[in-house]
Design a protein around this motif. Structure first.
Motif, short mmCIF file in Angstrom:
data_model
loop_
_atom_site.label_atom_id
_atom_site.label_comp_id
_atom_site.label_asym_id
_atom_site.label_seq_id
_atom_site.Cartn_x
_atom_site.Cartn_y
_atom_site.Cartn_z
N LEU A 617 -1.74 -2.17 -21.22
CA LEU A 617 -1.19 -2.92 -19.82
C LEU A 617 -0.45 -3.98 -20.06
CD1 LEU A 617 -4.82 -2.74 -18.34
CD2 LEU A 617 -2.74 -1.50 -17.41
N GLU A 618 -0.46 -4.68 -20.89
CA GLU A 618 0.43 -6.17 -21.02
C GLU A 618 1.65 -5.69 -21.55
OE1 GLU A 618 -1.54 -8.83 -23.78
OE2 GLU A 618 -2.78 -9.73 -21.81
N GLU A 619 1.75 -4.86 -22.47
CA GLU A 619 2.94 -4.34 -22.96
C GLU A 619 4.00 -3.79 -21.67
OE1 GLU A 619 3.80 -1.63 -26.12
OE2 GLU A 619 2.20 -2.64 -27.29
N THR A 620 3.26 -2.85 -20.89
CA THR A 620 3.94 -2.39 -19.61
C THR A 620 4.20 -3.38 -18.89
OG1 THR A 620 2.40 -0.22 -19.86
CG2 THR A 620 3.57 -0.91 -17.74
N PHE A 621 3.59 -4.56 -18.47
CA PHE A 621 4.09 -5.51 -17.71
C PHE A 621 5.21 -6.27 -18.11
CE2 PHE A 621 3.09 -10.10 -16.38
CZ PHE A 621 3.75 -9.93 -15.05
N TYR A 622 4.98 -6.58 -19.55
CA TYR A 622 6.22 -7.40 -20.06
C TYR A 622 7.61 -6.52 -20.26
CZ TYR A 622 2.36 -10.71 -21.52
OH TYR A 622 1.30 -11.50 -21.55
N LYS A 623 7.27 -5.31 -20.23
CA LYS A 623 8.42 -4.51 -20.39
C LYS A 623 9.30 -4.42 -18.97
CE LYS A 623 7.25 -1.85 -24.52
NZ LYS A 623 7.02 -0.61 -24.96
N GLY A 624 8.64 -4.89 -17.79
CA GLY A 624 9.05 -4.57 -16.50
C GLY A 624 8.34 -3.88 -15.58
N GLY A 625 7.10 -3.46 -15.89
CA GLY A 625 6.32 -2.69 -15.14
C GLY A 625 5.58 -3.66 -13.91
N LYS A 626 5.05 -3.32 -13.06
CA LYS A 626 4.58 -3.98 -12.04
C LYS A 626 3.27 -4.49 -12.38
CE LYS A 626 2.98 -4.20 -7.10
NZ LYS A 626 3.16 -3.07 -5.80
N VAL A 627 2.89 -5.80 -12.12
CA VAL A 627 1.70 -6.58 -12.45
C VAL A 627 0.52 -5.88 -11.78
CG1 VAL A 627 1.67 -8.24 -10.39
CG2 VAL A 627 0.75 -8.67 -12.82
N SER A 628 -0.68 -5.80 -12.40
CA SER A 628 -1.84 -5.24 -11.80
C SER A 628 -3.03 -6.38 -12.18
CB SER A 628 -2.27 -4.01 -13.00
OG SER A 628 -2.78 -4.38 -14.09
#
Length: 1513
Positions: A617-628
């Motif tokens: 989840l953190e990787e996705t967020f830091y790469k540019g995904g929407k925050v959850s």
């Protein structure tokens, strides 16, 4: 008598065919012999006469007599034939179906029989002792028997059967309500009606004691089980009052040992009382029976016999009882060893999750449940279904809503009820899914009717009556554009046995099996092995498919329930809680949350107990995904660095929200305006997370929702589980993605009205809207306290936090350099950094490769269409990837190769919910697209054509419809700059700039792709008349757009604009003077354009009712009115360029003015000018258009003035859409004035009074001061005081010199408006009369009769001027006492005059009640607005009502007092004047007691007086 051949005799020994007509003469002979009705001579006669089955059915008595068959045998033959034919007919009509008996020695299984079905067991004797034998009793010929008689028959048969089974040591079941031959089919379910079930239990208990020997009472009671009453369903699977009574006999070895059991034919207790003592034993012996099972019946071994040794068989049986008991014991042990330990629990976990063994991380995105008749005892073991929350349930139980699974599910979750017919595709699939609310709550489809809506069908008729519509349902669900291909599971939950080849469940399985091309997406849950065996055999027989590997049957329902529930994490299974006042919490029930389907609710225990993968989840967020929410949750765990707090975070929490809570308004708003990709949404969600225990927090879900529904659900969330006397915690609702501030204000308005409707207290805000909206760069000086701007530049504090966070990330992740979403912000949005990443990642880019084409399309979409994406399914189709099944580890992002770091996955919650791919950051998309253009010569036109022309982007999979919307928006939506829209969308303008001419190919490709899209045809029409000047093609496209649009006023306007621009283009290229031929052509075009604009006006009016039905936010379309004016101006230009109306000749100028005003006929003009006869002929031809021109133009000017002056947005003060229209109106009005109003008022010659008044009126018209709306506009536009003074003088002159007895009411009313305008603009003017003089003039008007069209303007100014404040002098004019009736009349007049055009608008408050006397009690709106420096701040302050807290405003306005009466405020002055004042915010008058006293500011609108800033006293 002839002998039959041997082979014929052998043939005759076979079974008879079912169909009598198929019988041969041998079959007929066989039947006669079997029935034993006649002697062999008659049989041979039939054979010799070649009587077959068909002729047998035709025989009559006379036929038999002709064969010399006597009357007796003839009668017997015909009677038996008729009975057989009737029996065959009944069997053929009912199609009896086999069914399994109720599970032996079970009493709580969910099992029922169906009427007329046939038990697949026969009446038998002992087999292996543990396999039960059966005996059938119809038990239906007891209608005339007494209660005692019925019970006696029941107990007698049970005792006989039980004793026989106990002696034979075999299990057994006796069935009452099951037929037998010859009256019925053997094993036919009949059912009996039982009124007193308890009576059967008691009577059987007493019968055991009266029938068995005393020493065997207890053994018999243990072996004979209590009666079981198995319900009997009707053939259509509905409930009936009948049941089958069954008694199981279990002579367990531990109970019976080696005992033998006698029973008595008569109750021995009663007999003992009647018999003499000395004869008792003897009589008892006579009545004693010793019964055993012998074949299909019970036999008494003590019965009298003619055998020489009568008790020999009895003695032999008794001698053999020990061996029989040992055999029983052996069979019991063998049966126990057959019970094997099941391993299906782990298999169930594997299959239902797709191999993940966790439903939190299930590889199935959706579940479909197919189920049949349930039993009440099963429901307690079906909790897992409510947790699984299937997308669709196909229910074949027509009584499910009364006592079945639906009723159970509906009590806990929200359900959308459907019939199969609703799934038939009759329009766009996406619209059908939206109408069905397929992705919001569980859709429950009653596939065999529902008692309340549709009659059920039986097995014989279901296929013809309902199967086709159920196939439509399944075909719809299995479409690639509805549910994710290979990522949903169909669960067959068999709650009842499926025993018939015609069962709807079997047909449903077949359809799914065909649609899904196999069983990999099918799971069968069977209650027991018996149910499974029947299901498996039927499928195997019919389809040759072995379903065993996809079935669970060794687990009980309770075990299935527990297994599935255990696959959820504690977080998903745990209860969710909402905060309450005082720090308490309340349970948010699942059904309550389901009902709030427009809101995503943030609970106080969000994420607690979850098992999500933190690293992923953190990787996705830091790469540019929407925050959850998980990102915030993980940041609070021990050992984690806190989430970065942006500068606006503290301001919103500590300052903005607390200040908003001081307002007395039901719903208030604060705004986070941010540039794309700068963290605005993350900031807003961070605020919600940190306040989730102080407020009830929620996020408005994506998609288009009816604002009334949203408002209703927000109020439901506010009041959920709140005690009646308790104060609810406010709702903090985040809205993200609205395009316009008006939409936010409109939602705020709806919520406030809903709060008022529910009579909720509004002493402080109950709902806070946290509006997160993308915005262009806004100057900080223009921001108010409740607007926070997030730009693309970090503060020093923020930069330090990002640096610390990077250190933490680099310690944990080795691939931190690819966390571009984080790094872009950490680098302070440095263009060089983003450009460098784009250049390096796209190195050696090859547009011919598929993954390169795909990512280019994504770049294009993300740059020119906000919030766009490309569905995973479309990406798979384009890359020609076979959609991986649920069990395969698959990530489509990996298929992008080295470009995979530039994309991230997201979920699109549109009408159909699906996973999609987008660029990691908006700025990254921009720079990547620029890199492709500059370094690889890939133009925007080329990419757009690629997107439009490649069919793989438009296959019917999830996301196709959304992609078409993105393309539409990308090509159509224009930007509004400084109140004026650009001619084309940013993409089209960029293509024109990049490679002029390429845009035409793009647009034609767009029309080919979106061939049913009227707006695309409209766009091509606009392109051809604006850019190409090809008006013929433009007309063709406009016509096509009109044909497709079905009454869209904006498209009708485009069709008119084509003609207008054709005329404009022709005029621009025409030489002076205009020839007669040209004049005719131009006037013909002008007439066509005028007619087209009138058609636009009529279409706009028709749209009003449609808007009201849809409750949309679309304003009334005024384009047709402006267009007619513009054409009028062009006609003036045409005429000026003709010789007969030369612009340089004042005389001809005046002639043209009189002609166009209808005051001079063209024939009169032509008589004096024979030179230009051809021109006059043409003008005469178009006289209808020309003679009414001034009148028509004036009418449209007045209408638009009234519209824009008196109506505005509900909560904001600026109307961007109207600004450009009003600018064009000013330009056109200038032309109008030049021709029709050009007089020098300051130096009038001495002419007749009427001519002087005429010139004065032309002056007023030129100043737009001849209407009350125009005079109000003079104030709002703040024209010079000198001009207003001249207006006042002009009206005074006109009124003073009017030659009629009664001066025109309009002039008198306008005179008062002019004086009020002068006071507002130049309060110290010498021209101003005294206030009392003004009032006398007003009262004079009010005395006279008033026409309806004049009453609205009069009553508005009368209410404002005569309003009785508490500081008024006691000599209040008599007419002020009529203000209440004036206000009521105003409201009616407003709806009559403004109602058709006021949709989505609100009457503007022109004036407010001030503190001072006289003129100074009227405060114009401009004066209130001027107390705040910037327009943006004013809009925000106005929306929340904060403006009324401004000290300058409070100093200006008078606070009136009144009392609350339902939805209004009654103001009563000391002079007894009663006036109803409507509240601007209805919620502000809620929460007080009846007749509560309130104070408020008063604003005057054309709809009546309004109350602002209402405060309870």
């Amino acid at each position: 008598m002839a002998q039959l051949p041997a082979e014929q005799s052998a043939e005759s020994e076979g079974e008879l065919p079912e169909d009598i007509k198929a019988w041969t003469r041998d079959h007929v002979r066989q039947w006669l012999l079997k029935e034993n009705l006649v002697d062999l001579k008659v049989v041979n006669t039939f054979y010799e006469q070649d009587i077959c089955g068909a002729s047998l059915l035709l025989l009559e008595k006379s036929d038999l007599q002709s064969l010399h068959i006597t009357l007796g045998p003839a009668k017997l033959i015909l009677k038996r034939r008729d009975e057989l034919a009737k029996s065959k007919k009944n069997q053929a009509g009912s199609h009896p179906r086999l069914c399994k008996p109720y599970p032996f020695n079970r009493f709580h299984d969910a099992y029922r029989y169906k009427a007329d079905s046939i038990l697949d067991v026969t009446e038998t004797g002992p087999s292996n002792l543990t396999e039960p034998c059966h005996e059938f009793k119809a038990y239906i010929n007891t209608g005339e028997s007494s209660h005692e008689g019925k019970m006696s028959k029941f107990t007698k048969e049970v005792i006989k059967f039980a004793a026989a089974c106990m002696n034979s040591r075999t299990n057994g079941t006796i069935h009452f309500g099951v037929g037998d031959t010859p009256d019925f089919i053997h094993g036919q379910i009949l059912g009996v009606t039982v009124d007193d079930r308890e009576g059967f239990v008691k009577e059987l208990h007493h019968a055991i004691e009266g029938s068995f020997e005393y020493k065997h009472f207890e053994e018999a009671k243990k072996c004979i089980k209590p009666p079981r009453f198995v319900a009997v369903l009707n053939p259509n699977m509905t409930s009936s009052e009948k049941c089958v009574i069954e008694v199981d006999i279990v002579p367990a070895h531990t109970i019976c040992q080696t005992n033998i059991y006698y029973v008595f034919s008569v109750d021995r207790r009663k007999c003992k009382k009647k018999s003499k003592i000395q004869d008792g034993d003897k009589e008892e012996q006579k009545r004693k029976l010793f019964l055993i099972r012998d074949g299909s019946s019970s036999r008494n071994l003590l019965a009298p016999t003619s055998h020489s040794k009568p008790l020999e068989e009895f003695n032999r049986f008794v001698a053999n009882i020990r061996k029989l008991a040992e055999s029983r014991e052996t069979e019991e042990r063998k049966h126990l060893t057959d019970v094997k330990r099941s391993v299906q629990g782990s298999r169930l976990g594997e299959m239902i999750t797709g191999g993940s063994q966790s439903l939190d991380k299930s590889r199935f995105e959706r579940y479909i449940l197919v189920t049949n008749k349930s039993h009440e005892v099963q429901l307690e073991s079906l909790e897992f279904i409510t947790e699984l929350n299937p997308t669709v349930v196909l229910d074949f139980d027509s009584e499910s809503s009364e006592n079945g699974l639906f009723k159970y599910f509906d009590e806990q979750r929200r359900v959308n009820i459907h019939l199969p017919e609703e799934y038939k595709i009759v329009g766009p699939v996406e619209d059908i899914a939206a109408k069905l609310k397929l992705m919001k709550n569980t859709s429950w489809v009653f596939c065999n009717g529902c008692k309340t809506t549709q009659a059920p069908s039986d097995l014989d008729t279901w296929l013809t009556e309902k199967a086709a519509s159920v196939r439509d349902v399944i075909s719809f669900l299995c479409r690639k554009d509805v549910l994710p291909q290979k990522r949903f599971l169909v669960v067959f939950l068999l709650l009842s046995s499926v025993t018939d080849m015609m069962d709807p469940m079997l047909e449903t399985f077949s359809i799914f099996w065909q649609e899904l091309r196999g069983t990999q997406q099918i799971l069968c849950l069977c209650e027991n092995e018996t149910v499974f065996t029947s299901w498996k055999d039927l499928i195997d027989t019919r389809y040759r498919v072995d379903i065993s590997s996809r079935s669970i049957y060794e687990l009980s329902l309770a075990e299935i329930n527990g297994t599935v529930l255990s696959l959820w994490s504690d977080n998903c299974r745990s209860n969710r809680f909402l905060p309450c006042s005082g720090g308490s919490k309340v349970l948010l029930k699942k059904k309550q949350e389901d009902c709030l389907d427009t809101l995503s609710i943030l609970c106080v225990n969000q994420c607690e107990g979850g098992s999500e993968d933190k690293r992923c989840l953190e990787e996705t967020f830091y790469k540019g995904g929407k925050v959850s929410w998980w990102n915030f949750y993980f940041s609070e765990q021990p050992g984690s660095m806190p989430f970065i707090k942006r500068d606006g975070y503290k301001s919103i929490k500590k300052t903005v929200i607390p200040e908003l809570l001081t307002l007395r308004q039901g719903c208030v708003s604060l705004h986070v305006l941010h540039l794309p990709g700068c963290g605005g949404t993350t900031l807003a969600m961070h605020v919600l997370w940190s306040l989730k225990e102080k407020y009830r927090c929620a996020v408005l879900k994506e998609g288009s929702f009816d604002k009334s529904s949203v408002a209703s659900q927000v109020v439901q969330l506010l009041t959920c589980e709140v005690a009646e006397q308790s104060i609810p915690l406010p709702v903090l609702l985040m809205v993200d993605g609205f395009d316009e501030m008006d939409s936010v204000f409109d939602l705020q308005w709806h919520i406030d009205n809903e709060l008022a409707k529910k009579d909720l207290c509004s002493k402080s805000p109950q709902v806070i809207l946290l509006n997160c909206m993308r915005a262009e760069l806004v100057e900080h000086s223009a921001l108010s306290k409740n607007i926070v701007f997030i730009g693309n530049k970090l503060s020093e504090t923020e930069q330090k936090q990002f640096e610390k966070k990077l250190e933490e990330i680099e310690k944990t992740y080795k691939n931190a350099e690819t966390f571009y979403g984080f790094m872009i912000m950490k680098k302070n949005f440095l263009p060089e950094y983003i450009q460098g990443v784009a250049r390096n990642t796209l190195k050696r880019f090859d547009i011919d490769r598929k993954h390169a084409q795909l990512i280019s399309a994504i770049f294009l979409l993300n740059v020119y269409c906000e919030n766009s994406s490309l569905s995973v399914s479309l990406c798979e189709e384009f890359l020609e990837l076979e959609t991986k099944p649920y069990y395969a580890s698959h990530n489509v992002e990996d298929e992008f190769g080295k470009f995979s770091t530039l994309v991230t996955r997201c979920t699109v919650k549109a009408k159909v919910i699906y996973d999609a791919v987008k660029t990691i950051h908006p700025m990254m998309a921009e720079y990547c697209l620029e890199e492709l253009t500059t370094s690889y010569n890939v133009s925007r036109a080329e990419l757009t054509n690629l997107l439009l022309s490649n069919d793989k982007f438009f296959v019917c999979v999830q996301g196709k419809d959304e992609l078409m919307k993105y393309i539409h928006r990308m090509l159509v939506k224009r930007r509004c700059v400084r109140g004026e829209q650009n001619k084309f969308s940013p993409l089209i303008e960029a293509i024109i700039k990049e490679r002029s001419g390429a845009e035409e190919t793009v647009l034609h490709n767009a029309v080919k792709r979106l061939d049913k899209d009227a707006i695309m045809c409209q766009l091509l029409a606009r392109y051809h008349y604006i850019k190409k000047k090809d008006f013929k093609l433009a007309k063709d496209w406009a016509k096509k757009a009109k044909d497709l649009s079905q009454g869209n006023s904006y498209i009708f306007d485009t069709a008119a604009q084509v003609i207008k621009h054709e005329l404009k283009s022709a005029l621009a290229s025409a030489n002076n003077p205009i020839t007669p031929e040209m004049l005719k052509e131009y006037l013909k075009m002008a007439g066509s354009a005028t007619d087209a604009f009138k058609e636009t006006q009529e279409t706009a009016k028709k749209e009003v009712s449609l808007y009201q039905i849809k409750r949309g936010n679309s304003p009334f379309n005024t384009a047709g009115y402006l267009g007619e004016i513009q054409v009028g101006v062009m006609i003036l230009e045409v005429l000026k360029r003709t010789p007969i109306f030369s612009a340089g000749d004042p005389v001809r100028h005046d002639i043209m003015k009189m002609f166009l005003s209808g005051k001079m006929k063209i024939q009169d003009i032509s008589k004096k000018d024979t030179v230009h006869a051809p021109y006059y002929d043409i003008l005469h031809e178009f006289s209808d258009l020309l003679c009414n021109l001034r009148c028509n133009m004036k009418k449209q000017f007045d209408f638009l003035d009234c519209f824009f002056v008196n109506l505005g947005p509900k909560l904001s003060l600026s109307d961007c859409r109207g600004q450009s229209t009003q600018e064009e109106l000013r330009r056109c009005f200038h032309f109008y004035v030049e021709l029709f109003c050009k007089f020098d008022v300051s130096s009038l010659p001495k002419e007749s009074m009427s001519f002087q008044i005429h010139k004065k009126r032309k002056f007023l018209e030129s100043m737009q001061a001849d209407t009350h709306s125009g005079l109000l506009k003079c104030i709002s536009e703040n024209i010079s005081g000198e001009n207003v003074e001249e207006i006042v003088r002009t009206y005074k002159f006109i009124l003073s010199n009017s030659q009629s007895e009664k001066k025109p009411v309009k002039d008198r009313v306008n005179f008062i408006y002019a004086i009020v305008a002068l006071h507002c603009i130049k309060p110290d003017s010498d021209v101003l009369p005294s206030f009392q003089t003004l009032l006398r003039e007003l009262c004079g008007i009010l005395k006279d009769p008033i026409l309806p069209r004049e009453s609205l303007a009069l009553h508005f100014i009368a209410i404002a001027l005569l309003w009785p404040s508490q500081k008024c002098s006691p000599d209040v004019p008599e007419f002020s006492k009529q203000l209440g009736s004036y206000a009521s009349q105003m409201s009616r007049d407003y709806w009559d005059q403004m109602g058709p055009v006021c949709h989505s608008k609100w009457p503007i408050s022109h004036l407010y009640l001030g503190k001072k006397k006289g003129y100074n009690q009227l405060i114009h709106h401009n004066k209130v607005v001027s107390s705040v420096d910037s327009e943006e701040a004013i809009t925000s302050l106005w929306g929340n009502g904060t403006i009324w807290k401004q000290e300058k405003v409070q100093d200006l306005l008078y606070r009136a007092q009144g009392k609350v009466l339902k939805d209004t405020i009654l103001l009563e002055t000391e002079q007894g004047v009663k006036i109803e004042v409507k509240p601007y915010y209805k919620s502000q008058i809620r929460g007080g007691r009846g007749n509560s006293r309130v104070s408020f500011f008063i604003g005057f609108t054309m709809k009546g007086p309004l109350a602002f800033d209402i405060q309870f006293q």
